[in-house]
Design an enzyme around this catalytic site. Structure first.
Site, short mmCIF file in Angstrom:
data_model
loop_
_atom_site.label_atom_id
_atom_site.label_comp_id
_atom_site.label_asym_id
_atom_site.label_seq_id
_atom_site.Cartn_x
_atom_site.Cartn_y
_atom_site.Cartn_z
N HIS A 1 0.82 -1.17 0.10
CA HIS A 1 -0.07 0.01 -0.11
C HIS A 1 0.87 1.42 0.06
CE1 HIS A 1 -3.68 -2.61 0.33
NE2 HIS A 1 -3.95 -1.53 -0.37
N ARG B 1 -10.44 1.75 -3.19
CA ARG B 1 -10.03 0.70 -1.96
C ARG B 1 -10.67 1.40 -0.76
NH1 ARG B 1 -5.10 0.39 -5.42
NH2 ARG B 1 -4.75 -1.78 -5.71
N ARG C 1 -15.02 -0.43 -4.23
CA ARG C 1 -14.85 -1.74 -3.95
C ARG C 1 -15.34 -1.93 -2.31
NH1 ARG C 1 -8.82 -4.49 -4.26
NH2 ARG C 1 -8.60 -3.23 -2.30
N GLU D 1 -9.05 -12.05 -8.83
CA GLU D 1 -7.81 -12.06 -8.17
C GLU D 1 -7.62 -13.45 -7.66
OE1 GLU D 1 -7.76 -8.75 -5.48
OE2 GLU D 1 -9.61 -9.02 -4.68
N ASN E 1 -2.40 -7.69 -8.78
CA ASN E 1 -1.62 -7.85 -7.76
C ASN E 1 -1.72 -9.02 -7.18
OD1 ASN E 1 -1.12 -5.17 -8.54
ND2 ASN E 1 -2.24 -4.36 -6.83
N ASP E 2 -3.00 -9.39 -6.64
CA ASP E 2 -3.32 -10.75 -6.16
C ASP E 2 -3.30 -11.76 -6.83
OD1 ASP E 2 -3.53 -10.09 -3.13
OD2 ASP E 2 -5.45 -8.58 -3.57
N ARG F 1 2.95 -11.06 -1.82
CA ARG F 1 3.29 -9.82 -2.36
C ARG F 1 4.27 -8.66 -1.91
NH1 ARG F 1 -2.75 -7.26 -3.25
NH2 ARG F 1 -1.87 -5.22 -3.19
N CYS G 1 -7.63 -3.48 -12.76
CA CYS G 1 -7.16 -2.60 -11.84
C CYS G 1 -6.02 -2.84 -10.86
CB CYS G 1 -8.33 -2.27 -10.90
SG CYS G 1 -8.93 -3.62 -9.97
C1 PEP Z 1 -5.12 -6.35 -6.72
O1 PEP Z 1 -5.19 -7.34 -6.13
O2 PEP Z 1 -4.89 -6.33 -7.89
C2 PEP Z 1 -5.77 -4.84 -6.69
C3 PEP Z 1 -6.17 -4.24 -7.36
O3 PEP Z 1 -6.36 -5.08 -5.24
P1 PEP Z 1 -5.27 -4.70 -3.77
O4 PEP Z 1 -3.98 -4.17 -4.66
O5 PEP Z 1 -5.93 -3.69 -3.00
O6 PEP Z 1 -5.41 -6.14 -3.13
MG MG Z 2 -6.38 -7.60 -4.41
#
Ligand code: PEP
Ligand code: MG
Length: 572
Positions: A188, A295, A331, A429, A452-453, A463, A500
């Site tokens: 984050h 988020r 979300r 994800e 990302n996930d 991650r 996203c």
């Molecule tokens: C992701 O997982 O790609 C995502 C956009 O959500 P976050 O990064 O908040 O987990």
């Molecule tokens: Mg995510």
């Protein structure tokens, strides 16, 4: 000397080191022998806090921030409230307990009372009470408070990890960059840095062993490097790069108010990712065509209690009204994993990322979930809202979440509260959601791929792990296949699909994602104009061809070579 970390927000900065230590506070109850000493300590902490707030009021007045000054004045009034003071002192005497416990307990009782009262003014005081309580507690513990808004010289922040609330206070004029010891490409603090356009490097091991407070350093957010003890030639080189960046940013402004189109006029929407309504100026400055990911969990973090329904409603309303008529995808809360809420009393889990995270937590705490859904549906009349659920693994989870939305709608009808019917979508994800996208697409209104996930779970690599950065492989053919499957399913069922995750703002990945059939990209606002500039160079036929080839590649290197070749062709 050169320190190396993970580059997460490009750009360069020169500034003095400023350490921001984060401390875990122990609020537990302890029986003490001398209550009078605790009370004395309380008075000292109050005096110290009073002087700090008065200094802050003066400085915000100078910066002509009247709003901040009035908030601080409210803090001062709460701090000096005789009833609060009496309650803390009484608790210490009655229970022979420690000061930190007493302050926290009294504050929590007030917060509960405020939250129960249907008075917007009192509800707003909850945030003030939390802020001021934290300040008194830190002063009582002699924890040095760094007021980021008071910094008036160019600094580079050095911290273990950066909290969203700290980021919110940062003044870009003086805070030139930041470096953290923890975190990875999609943590984050990294996302916040990109959002603000501040160069940042994360995951620098043994960071605190090498730096000295006040020392001048150079931060290279593009390569992930920190230069210490450098010579004049190096400094000149970086000053030149900083100027060059500024003029590039200036020239990107010519893409404002233009549509995002490929060379053969296929329109793509570029949306922004945000974490609060305070991010809206970045969204507007960079001419986003909507919000693709809000988020919301960031609104719930770094607080001692949950934001009330009205507080949430006001924030969602602000975002929807500001963006209207553009779409806003909000979300629902994604807590769990690396994000923890002290007031939710979550169980300790052996594998938090595989545990009760996001929708799983909400489906188990329906009343908690309903507060957010009510705030969202009430706000829906103020704009073009879509609601998205995070971490969906199965269609049943989506259907359960949808049922709760329907229940909330019925409750609103009973109370004559207006709302709009909104699209309900899911984040893709978790690998199984991608693999079963064809079935999921029967139920949902849209897909948004959280790369990302998706990458974290597909390669089974945390991650945020400093040493596993090499497994963040957006170009791994396995990932490309999964994204391709989701796009196919979306196309077959005529529902939109967006990306996203951070991959959406990776200039190398954009041609591939568009070729795979992604309709919208949602990214940090700072990347939008660069993406718009890039996309206009490509023909959709070539992008589809690239995607078809990449799906069949043997490894990520082949894919990266294919993308490079495409870029070279277009440069010719
Ligand atoms: C992701 O997982 O790609 C995502 C956009 O959500 P976050 O990064 O908040 O987990
Ligand atoms: Mg995510």
């Amino acid at each position: 000397m050169l320190l190396k970390g993970i580059p997460v927000s490009p750009g360069y900065a020169i500034g003095q080191v400023l350490f921001l230590e984060d401390t875990v506070i122990d609020y537990s109850k302890k029986i003490i022998d001398h209550p009078e000493d605790e009370i004395k300590r309380y008075h000292q902490a109050i005096d110290k806090t009073k002087s700090q707030i008065e200094a802050l009021i003066q400085s915000t007045k100078k910066m002509t921030h009247p709003e901040s000054a009035s908030i601080l004045s409210a803090h001062l009034a709460l701090l000096l409230d005789p009833e609060v003071k009496k309650a803390v002192e009484q608790k210490i005497k009655d229970e022979s307990c420690n000061l930190i416990y007493a302050i926290k307990k009294v504050a929590d009782d007030y917060i509960d009372q405020f939250n129960e009262i249907q008075d917007l003014y009192l509800k707003e005081r909850v945030t003030d009470l939390i802020d001021v309580t934290e300040r008194v507690i830190k002063n009582a513990l002699n924890i040095a408070l760094v007021d980021l808004s008071l910094i008036t010289h160019e600094v580079i922040l050095i911290t273990k990890d950066l909290k969203p609330s700290q980021a919110a206070q940062m003044n870009k004029k003086y805070i030139k960059g930041f470096v953290t010891q923890q975190g990875g490409k999609t943590s984050h603090s990294a996302i916040i840095a990109k959002l603000m356009g501040i160069p940042a490097v994360v995951g620098v091991k043994n960071l605190f062993d090498h730096l000295i407070h006040g020392e001048k350093i150079i931060l290279d957010g593009s390569k992930g490097e920190i230069h210490l003890d450098y010579d004049d030639v190096t400094e000149d080189k970086f000053r030149h790069l900083i100027e060059q960046n500024k003029s590039e940013k200036q020239s990107l402004k010519s893409f404002i108010k233009q549509k995002t189109k490929t060379k053969d006029n296929i329109e793509i929407e570029l949306h922004a990712n945000i974490g609060s309504n305070h991010d809206l100026p970045y969204v507007m400055d960079n001419d986003a065509e909507g919000i693709g990911l809000f988020r919301t969990e960031l609104l719930f973090m770094d607080r001692l209690s949950m934001p009330t329904e009205d507080e949430q409603y006001e924030i969602y309303k602000d975002v929807l009204e500001t963006m209207y008529p553009k779409p806003v995808t909000i979300r629902t809360i994604d807590i769990g994993g690396d994000k923890y809420l002290p007031y939710l009393h979550q169980e300790k889990e052996a594998n938090p990322f595989l545990g009760k995270r996001a929708i799983r937590l909400c489906l188990e705490n329906v009343e908690f979930f309903k507060v957010q859904l009510r705030a969202l549906l009430r706000a829906s009349v103020h704009g073009n809202l879509k609601i998205m659920f995070p971490m969906i693994a199965t269609k049943d989870e989506f259907l359960d979440a949808k049922d709760i939305v329907l229940e909330v709608q019925e409750e609103l009808i009973e109370k004559n509260i207006p709302y709009h019917i909104v699209d309900l979508g899911v984040m893709i994800e978790i690998p199984v959601a991608a693999l079963t996208a064809d079935d999921l697409a029967n139920a949902v209104d849209f897909f948004s791929i959280g790369t990302n996930d998706l990458i974290q779970y597909t390669l089974a690599a945390d991650r945020n792990h400093e040493s596993l950065g090499y497994l963040y492989q957006p170009f791994n053919p396995g990932i490309i296949k999964l994204i391709g499957m989701v796009c196919e399913a979306a196309k077959d069922h005529k529902i939109p699909v967006s990306v996203c995750g951070e991959m959406a703002s990776d200039l190398q990945a954009i041609p591939l994602l568009l070729g795979l059939g992604v309709n919208h990209l949602s990214m940090n606002p700072e990347s939008i104009l660069k993406a718009r500039q890039l996309i206009k160079n490509f023909d959709s036929y070539d992008l589809n061809k690239l995607a078809k080839k990449a799906i069949k590649a043997n490894d990520q290197y082949e894919v990266i070579d294919m993308i490079r070749a495409l870029f070279d062709d277009y440069k010719k």
